[in-house]
Motif scaffolding. Structure first.
Motif, PDB file in Angstrom:
ATOM      1  N   SER A   3       5.643  -2.502  -0.389  1.00 35.07           N
ATOM      2  CA  SER A   3       4.999  -1.272  -0.852  1.00 35.07           C
ATOM      3  C   SER A   3       4.029  -0.737   0.187  1.00 35.07           C
ATOM      4  O   SER A   3       3.395  -1.482   0.917  1.00 35.07           O
ATOM      5  CB  SER A   3       4.234  -1.526  -2.157  1.00 35.07           C
ATOM      6  N   THR A   4       3.946   0.564   0.288  1.00 38.96           N
ATOM      7  CA  THR A   4       3.018   1.232   1.201  1.00 38.96           C
ATOM      8  C   THR A   4       2.368   2.402   0.465  1.00 38.96           C
ATOM      9  O   THR A   4       2.293   3.512   0.958  1.00 38.96           O
ATOM     10  CB  THR A   4       3.749   1.773   2.432  1.00 38.96           C
ATOM     11  N   GLY A   5       1.914   2.164  -0.720  1.00 32.30           N
ATOM     12  CA  GLY A   5       1.394   3.248  -1.551  1.00 32.30           C
ATOM     13  C   GLY A   5       2.482   3.696  -2.506  1.00 32.30           C
ATOM     14  O   GLY A   5       2.267   3.837  -3.699  1.00 32.30           O
ATOM     15  N   VAL A  25       3.901  -6.914   1.501  1.00 29.91           N
ATOM     16  CA  VAL A  25       5.153  -7.584   1.162  1.00 29.91           C
ATOM     17  C   VAL A  25       4.879  -8.671   0.138  1.00 29.91           C
ATOM     18  O   VAL A  25       3.982  -9.508   0.341  1.00 29.91           O
ATOM     19  CB  VAL A  25       5.800  -8.203   2.427  1.00 29.91           C
ATOM     20  N   ALA A  26       5.624  -8.655  -0.955  1.00 28.33           N
ATOM     21  CA  ALA A  26       5.503  -9.691  -1.983  1.00 28.33           C
ATOM     22  C   ALA A  26       6.902 -10.178  -2.352  1.00 28.33           C
ATOM     23  O   ALA A  26       7.837  -9.387  -2.467  1.00 28.33           O
ATOM     24  CB  ALA A  26       4.795  -9.144  -3.211  1.00 28.33           C
ATOM     25  N   LEU A  27       7.048 -11.490  -2.553  1.00 31.62           N
ATOM     26  CA  LEU A  27       8.336 -12.081  -2.908  1.00 31.62           C
ATOM     27  C   LEU A  27       8.163 -12.822  -4.226  1.00 31.62           C
ATOM     28  O   LEU A  27       7.355 -13.747  -4.322  1.00 31.62           O
ATOM     29  CB  LEU A  27       8.794 -13.037  -1.805  1.00 31.62           C
ATOM     30  N   ARG A  28       8.916 -12.420  -5.252  1.00 31.49           N
ATOM     31  CA  ARG A  28       8.792 -13.058  -6.559  1.00 31.49           C
ATOM     32  C   ARG A  28      10.159 -13.069  -7.229  1.00 31.49           C
ATOM     33  O   ARG A  28      11.092 -12.355  -6.840  1.00 31.49           O
ATOM     34  CB  ARG A  28       7.799 -12.295  -7.438  1.00 31.49           C
ATOM     35  N   SER A  29      10.291 -13.889  -8.276  1.00 33.85           N
ATOM     36  CA  SER A  29      11.549 -13.934  -9.026  1.00 33.85           C
ATOM     37  C   SER A  29      11.703 -12.661  -9.851  1.00 33.85           C
ATOM     38  O   SER A  29      10.716 -11.999 -10.201  1.00 33.85           O
ATOM     39  CB  SER A  29      11.568 -15.161  -9.944  1.00 33.85           C
TER      40      SER A  29
END
Length: 422
Positions: A3-5, A25-29
């Motif tokens: 995401s960037t806004g 940057v986020a990594l999730r199930s």
């Protein structure tokens, strides 16, 4: 998710974002909760347990921030001599500062009430611009002829009373104290020095020799060279003479100085902080330095004022600590605040004392008084004046002290409130 806004789907080309864009940057199930972009540090462990490290997807080293921070601390211990130590058992990693704040890599902001080298605050734009501009032009040693070293030494000498009109520029407080002692020894031809107990003056041979702080060196008093003679710490709160009895410190120090002279070892110098720094921010008893300075001079010695921690406007009402005592030293040593974190120190004395150094040879410091150091010194002085930071020390320090004194009135566990200014 990236995401960037606005949300950008995984795999989407983000090259079009351009230089300077902020990317999260986020990594999730797929069925897991969406972690907030920012959380308080005390909640981080819980949210981190619900996410995965996206570093491998971005071609970065895998491993948690905590693991990497521990690895960095271990590397520090392996390569950086451990006797240099660090603040706190589990130190935050500080990579940024702004004004009176320090920022950790975990996103926590700290109020910096520990730092003693940045009187303008961290990352001051005026200093940054001046250093960058000068580095683009020239940086060399002070045996070349350029304007900034002349302008800075004139400004510095102008801040001191007569006859203190001649400046040596060095890189640190330790160097300044070392040189100050050598100047006194050279001018008097005497090598015995009287120093205060509980004091810290530096890490060079001479500055360490007169450092008597047991906190910095538990063996300090037992390992002083024979030319160093100590007098009792004039501490009105924790010392032998407390409260009104603190007036006894002056005559006792004078007796030691007189005894040295009577034994045919008159002191070439007396060195002391003009307001206790490391020993707790305690003011010397009124009139103490006047008594001691008079005794030293009566036997032909010189007086050296260590202003490294307490000078440069930090006391608020006085620019120099010796002003609070109503005296004028023969030699003044200063550093720390001069460069706002840039390595810069100075010794200021009379032309007569400075010229006597010729008997010991020449003096030279490769980077003391360099164009960059001189520009930094001028910029710090300009900013102290233009932002009224000495006045700020009076106002903010006064408010802080009044509030602490109010707490002391309410709570008996507070024994005393020391200090002046900031």
């Amino acid at each position: 998710m990236v995401s960037t806004g606005a949300t950008v789907q995984a795999g989407e080309d983000i090259a079009h974002l351009g230089s300077g864009a902020s990317v999260h940057v986020a990594l999730r199930s797929a069925d897991g909760p969406a972690a907030p972009r920012l959380v308080r540090p005390e909640y981080a462990a819980g949210w981190l347990a619900l996410t995965a490290d996206p570093a491998p997807l971005l071609g970065l080293p895998a491993g948690s921030d905590r693991t990497r921070e521990r690895d960095l601390l271990d590397r520090r211990g392996a390569a950086f001599a451990t006797v240099q130590e660090h603040y706190y058992a589990n130190p935050p990693r500080i990579e940024r500062g702004w004004r009176h704040h320090l920022l950790s890599t975990e996103g926590r902001s700290y109020l910096d009430i520990v730092n003693n080298v940045t009187p303008l605050g961290h990352a001051h734009p005026r200093v940054e611009e001046a250093v960058s501009r000068q580095l683009r032009r020239l940086n060399t040693n002070s045996r070349f002829h350029y304007a900034s070293v002349v302008e800075f030494t004139e400004r510095l000498a102008g801040l001191l009373p007569d006859p203190l009109d001649t400046v040596f520029l060095v890189n640190s407080g330790s160097e300044a104290v070392d040189l100050g002692l050598r100047l006194a020894m050279g001018a008097t031809g005497r090598h015995d020095v009287v120093a205060l107990r509980e004091a810290y003056h530096g890490w060079t041979y001479a500055s360490d020799a007169v450092s008597t702080s047991l906190q910095d060196n538990p063996n300090a008093l037992a390992t002083r060279p024979s030319w160093v003679h100590t007098v009792d710490s004039p501490n009105s709160y924790r010392g032998r003479h407390r409260g009104a009895d603190a007036v006894r410190y002056g005559p006792e120090a004078v007796a030691v100085i007189d005894d040295l002279a009577a034994s045919d070892r008159p002191a070439g110098a007396f060195i002391g902080e003009t307001f206790y720094g490391n020993a707790g921010g305690v003011a010397l008893p009124d009139g103490y330095l006047a008594e001691v300075y008079a005794a030293v001079r009566r036997h032909g010695g010189l007086t050296v004022a260590d202003e490294v921690q307490v000078g440069y406007g930090r006391l608020g009402h006085w620019f120099w600590g010796f002003e609070q005592q109503g005296v004028v030293p023969d030699i003044v040593c200063v550093a720390k605040a001069m460069g706002n974190g840039h390595p810069l120190g100075a010794v200021i004395t009379s032309k007569d004392v400075a010229d006597r150094y010729r008997d010991q040879g020449y003096f030279f410091s490769s980077t003391g008084g360099s164009p960059v150091s001189s520009v930094v010194g001028l910029t710090v002085l300009d900013t102290l004046r233009d932002e009224d930071l000495q006045g700020n020390a009076v106002r903010v320090g006064g408010r802080l002290k009044r509030r602490l004194e109010a707490l002391a009135d309410r709570y008996g566990i507070i024994g005393a409130v020391h200090g002046t200014g900031l």
